[in-house]
Design a protein around this motif. Structure first.
Motif, PDB file in Angstrom:
ATOM      1  N   GLN A  33      13.424  -0.361  -7.441  1.00  0.00           N
ATOM      2  CA  GLN A  33      12.192  -0.669  -8.164  1.00  0.00           C
ATOM      3  C   GLN A  33      11.129  -1.236  -7.220  1.00  0.00           C
ATOM      4  N   THR A  34      11.557  -2.065  -6.282  1.00  0.00           N
ATOM      5  CA  THR A  34      10.621  -2.673  -5.340  1.00  0.00           C
ATOM      6  C   THR A  34      10.028  -1.633  -4.405  1.00  0.00           C
ATOM      7  N   VAL A  35      10.852  -0.689  -3.939  1.00  0.00           N
ATOM      8  CA  VAL A  35      10.349   0.376  -3.073  1.00  0.00           C
ATOM      9  C   VAL A  35       9.237   1.142  -3.782  1.00  0.00           C
ATOM     10  N   VAL A  36       9.483   1.513  -5.033  1.00  0.00           N
ATOM     11  CA  VAL A  36       8.496   2.301  -5.769  1.00  0.00           C
ATOM     12  C   VAL A  36       7.225   1.498  -6.010  1.00  0.00           C
ATOM     13  N   GLN A  37       7.371   0.225  -6.354  1.00  0.00           N
ATOM     14  CA  GLN A  37       6.187  -0.584  -6.614  1.00  0.00           C
ATOM     15  C   GLN A  37       5.348  -0.773  -5.356  1.00  0.00           C
ATOM     16  N   ILE A  38       6.017  -0.985  -4.236  1.00  0.00           N
ATOM     17  CA  ILE A  38       5.293  -1.114  -2.965  1.00  0.00           C
ATOM     18  C   ILE A  38       4.532   0.174  -2.671  1.00  0.00           C
ATOM     19  N   ALA A  39       5.196   1.315  -2.863  1.00  0.00           N
ATOM     20  CA  ALA A  39       4.561   2.604  -2.575  1.00  0.00           C
ATOM     21  C   ALA A  39       3.391   2.872  -3.514  1.00  0.00           C
ATOM     22  N   VAL A  40       3.546   2.522  -4.786  1.00  0.00           N
ATOM     23  CA  VAL A  40       2.455   2.700  -5.753  1.00  0.00           C
ATOM     24  C   VAL A  40       1.243   1.873  -5.333  1.00  0.00           C
ATOM     25  N   ASN A  41       1.495   0.630  -4.923  1.00  0.00           N
ATOM     26  CA  ASN A  41       0.395  -0.241  -4.492  1.00  0.00           C
ATOM     27  C   ASN A  41      -0.311   0.314  -3.258  1.00  0.00           C
ATOM     28  N   LYS A  42       0.467   0.875  -2.334  1.00  0.00           N
ATOM     29  CA  LYS A  42      -0.133   1.452  -1.132  1.00  0.00           C
ATOM     30  C   LYS A  42      -0.996   2.660  -1.487  1.00  0.00           C
ATOM     31  N   GLN A  43      -0.496   3.484  -2.383  1.00  0.00           N
ATOM     32  CA  GLN A  43      -1.228   4.671  -2.801  1.00  0.00           C
ATOM     33  C   GLN A  43      -2.539   4.321  -3.488  1.00  0.00           C
ATOM     34  N   ALA A  44      -2.577   3.167  -4.149  1.00  0.00           N
ATOM     35  CA  ALA A  44      -3.757   2.769  -4.913  1.00  0.00           C
ATOM     36  C   ALA A  44      -4.825   2.078  -4.070  1.00  0.00           C
ATOM     37  N   LEU A  45      -4.533   1.808  -2.795  1.00  0.00           N
ATOM     38  CA  LEU A  45      -5.508   1.111  -1.961  1.00  0.00           C
ATOM     39  C   LEU A  45      -6.773   1.948  -1.781  1.00  0.00           C
ATOM     40  N   PRO A  46      -7.943   1.366  -1.933  1.00  0.00           N
ATOM     41  CA  PRO A  46      -9.184   2.088  -1.600  1.00  0.00           C
ATOM     42  C   PRO A  46      -9.191   2.460  -0.119  1.00  0.00           C
ATOM     43  N   TRP A  47      -9.898   3.543   0.225  1.00  0.00           N
ATOM     44  CA  TRP A  47      -9.880   4.091   1.579  1.00  0.00           C
ATOM     45  C   TRP A  47     -10.302   3.052   2.619  1.00  0.00           C
ATOM     46  N   VAL A  48     -11.391   2.359   2.360  1.00  0.00           N
ATOM     47  CA  VAL A  48     -11.897   1.393   3.334  1.00  0.00           C
ATOM     48  C   VAL A  48     -10.926   0.229   3.500  1.00  0.00           C
ATOM     49  N   GLU A  49     -10.354  -0.211   2.400  1.00  0.00           N
ATOM     50  CA  GLU A  49      -9.397  -1.318   2.470  1.00  0.00           C
ATOM     51  C   GLU A  49      -8.157  -0.913   3.254  1.00  0.00           C
ATOM     52  N   ALA A  50      -7.668   0.305   3.019  1.00  0.00           N
ATOM     53  CA  ALA A  50      -6.504   0.794   3.763  1.00  0.00           C
ATOM     54  C   ALA A  50      -6.828   0.887   5.253  1.00  0.00           C
ATOM     55  N   LEU A  51      -8.024   1.367   5.577  1.00  0.00           N
ATOM     56  CA  LEU A  51      -8.430   1.486   6.983  1.00  0.00           C
ATOM     57  C   LEU A  51      -8.472   0.119   7.663  1.00  0.00           C
ATOM     58  N   LEU A  52      -9.085  -0.854   7.002  1.00  0.00           N
ATOM     59  CA  LEU A  52      -9.210  -2.180   7.608  1.00  0.00           C
ATOM     60  C   LEU A  52      -7.863  -2.871   7.735  1.00  0.00           C
ATOM     61  N   ARG A  53      -6.997  -2.668   6.753  1.00  0.00           N
ATOM     62  CA  ARG A  53      -5.647  -3.227   6.874  1.00  0.00           C
ATOM     63  C   ARG A  53      -4.889  -2.557   8.018  1.00  0.00           C
ATOM     64  N   GLY A  54      -5.182  -1.272   8.260  1.00  0.00           N
ATOM     65  CA  GLY A  54      -4.580  -0.583   9.392  1.00  0.00           C
ATOM     66  C   GLY A  54      -5.084  -1.126  10.712  1.00  0.00           C
ATOM     67  N   VAL A  55      -6.380  -1.434  10.782  1.00  0.00           N
ATOM     68  CA  VAL A  55      -6.953  -2.037  11.992  1.00  0.00           C
ATOM     69  C   VAL A  55      -6.258  -3.359  12.301  1.00  0.00           C
ATOM     70  N   LEU A  56      -6.201  -4.223  11.316  1.00  0.00           N
ATOM     71  CA  LEU A  56      -5.621  -5.550  11.518  1.00  0.00           C
ATOM     72  C   LEU A  56      -4.138  -5.474  11.867  1.00  0.00           C
ATOM     73  N   CYS A  57      -3.447  -4.542  11.222  1.00  0.00           N
ATOM     74  CA  CYS A  57      -2.025  -4.372  11.523  1.00  0.00           C
ATOM     75  C   CYS A  57      -1.811  -4.041  12.988  1.00  0.00           C
ATOM     76  N   ASN A  58      -2.546  -3.036  13.486  1.00  0.00           N
ATOM     77  CA  ASN A  58      -2.226  -2.582  14.834  1.00  0.00           C
ATOM     78  C   ASN A  58      -2.792  -3.474  15.927  1.00  0.00           C
ATOM     79  N   VAL A  59      -3.758  -4.307  15.608  1.00  0.00           N
ATOM     80  CA  VAL A  59      -4.126  -5.356  16.564  1.00  0.00           C
ATOM     81  C   VAL A  59      -2.901  -6.233  16.828  1.00  0.00           C
ATOM     82  N   LEU A  60      -2.217  -6.597  15.757  1.00  0.00           N
ATOM     83  CA  LEU A  60      -1.048  -7.469  15.900  1.00  0.00           C
ATOM     84  C   LEU A  60       0.139  -6.735  16.514  1.00  0.00           C
TER      85      LEU A  60
END
Length: 272
Positions: free
Chosen positions: A146-173
């Motif tokens: 259930q947790t896997v699916v919920q995490i994936a659903v939340n990721k799929q629902a991210l707006p494009w700009v928000e997903a991009l910025l979270r990707g930027v911050l992730c890979n800096v770290l």
């Protein structure tokens, strides 16, 4: 200057030189070993994501505790990449430093990223298939699935700009973790360097494209098997997440880490 950092660690300037040399070697690696090492890296990151889900599926943990502990166990994936040896798309964004110094061509850099990214996908989705077939998702009364699916659903629902910025911050770290690991000489050094940046990006909810290549296919497999009763995660939804996250990962690693350190350490003394 290196004596200031002790015999057991490289100085920041020495790390920059090592990153550039390693980047050049990666860019010139033959396709077969590069692809096989990429498959391994995808599986390693998937294993870290698997442990992360295990922690997040425990409802007795508070928000901060599950976020930090989940990030801590996820760090195993990048530590395996760094110590055991594997080719990870997000970490290989640091090849941009060798490119900026003219030691790697644009074609060589893009070739490495393309082969490694596809191989990471094969490794991550292959692990997802094995985990699904093993019945792992039924642990904790099915809460893991259930947790896997919920995490994936939340990721799929991210707006494009928000997903991009979270990707930027992730890979800096992530790239800072790889950068600092290059400063160590022992496995212990590398573990200390890797754990905290990875724990930070996971706990903060930032987006790692290769981890998503494990979580989202696994969610679709679970839906197909009827374990979770959800049917929201789709291939188009996964692509809609991966594209901005990958762009963000490249910007964070290649520009904000490799690019900035190139200016600091590799720029010609009399350059503009």
């Amino acid at each position: 200057m290196s004596e200031l950092y002790g015999a057991d660690a490289y100085s920041p300037a020495e790390i920059a030189r090592r990153i550039e040399s390693v980047g050049e070697a990666k860019a010139r690696m033959a396709a077969l070993p590069l692809a096989l090492l990429g498959v391994l890296a995808g599986a390693f990151i998937g294993l870290g994501a698997m442990l992360f889900v295990l922690v997040k599926s425990d409802p007795t943990l508070g928000f901060a505790a599950s976020a930090v502990l989940g990030g801590l166990v996820f760090a195993m994936g990048l530590l395996m990449v760094v110590v055991a040896g594997a080719e990870l798309f997000t970490g290989n964004n640091l090849i941009a430093m060798a490119w900026a110094d003219g030691r790697v061509s644009t074609a060589q850099e893009l070739r490495n990223w393309a082969i490694v990214c596809v191989a990471n996908f094969v490794g991550a989705t292959g692990l997802a298939l094995l985990v699904w077939a093993s019945g792992h998702a039924s642990l904790n009364g099915g809460a893991v699935g259930q947790t896997v699916v919920q995490i994936a659903v939340n990721k799929q629902a991210l707006p494009w700009v928000e997903a991009l910025l979270r990707g930027v911050l992730c890979n800096v770290l992530v790239c800072m973790a790889v950068w600092m690991a290059m400063g160590g000489r022992s496995v212990t050094d590398k573990a200390v360097a890797v754990v905290f940046p990875v724990m930070a990006f996971v706990a903060a909810g930032f987006e790692h494209s290769i981890a998503n290549m494990y979580l989202m296919p696994l969610a679709m497999l679970l839906q197909h098997g009827g374990l979770t009763g959800h049917s929201a995660v789709t291939w188009s939804g996964m692509l809609g997440n991966l594209l901005p996250v990958m762009v963000g990962n490249v910007l964070g690693g290649a520009v904000l880490v490799a690019g900035v350190y190139h200016v600091i350490y590799k720029r010609p003394p009399n350059g503009p």
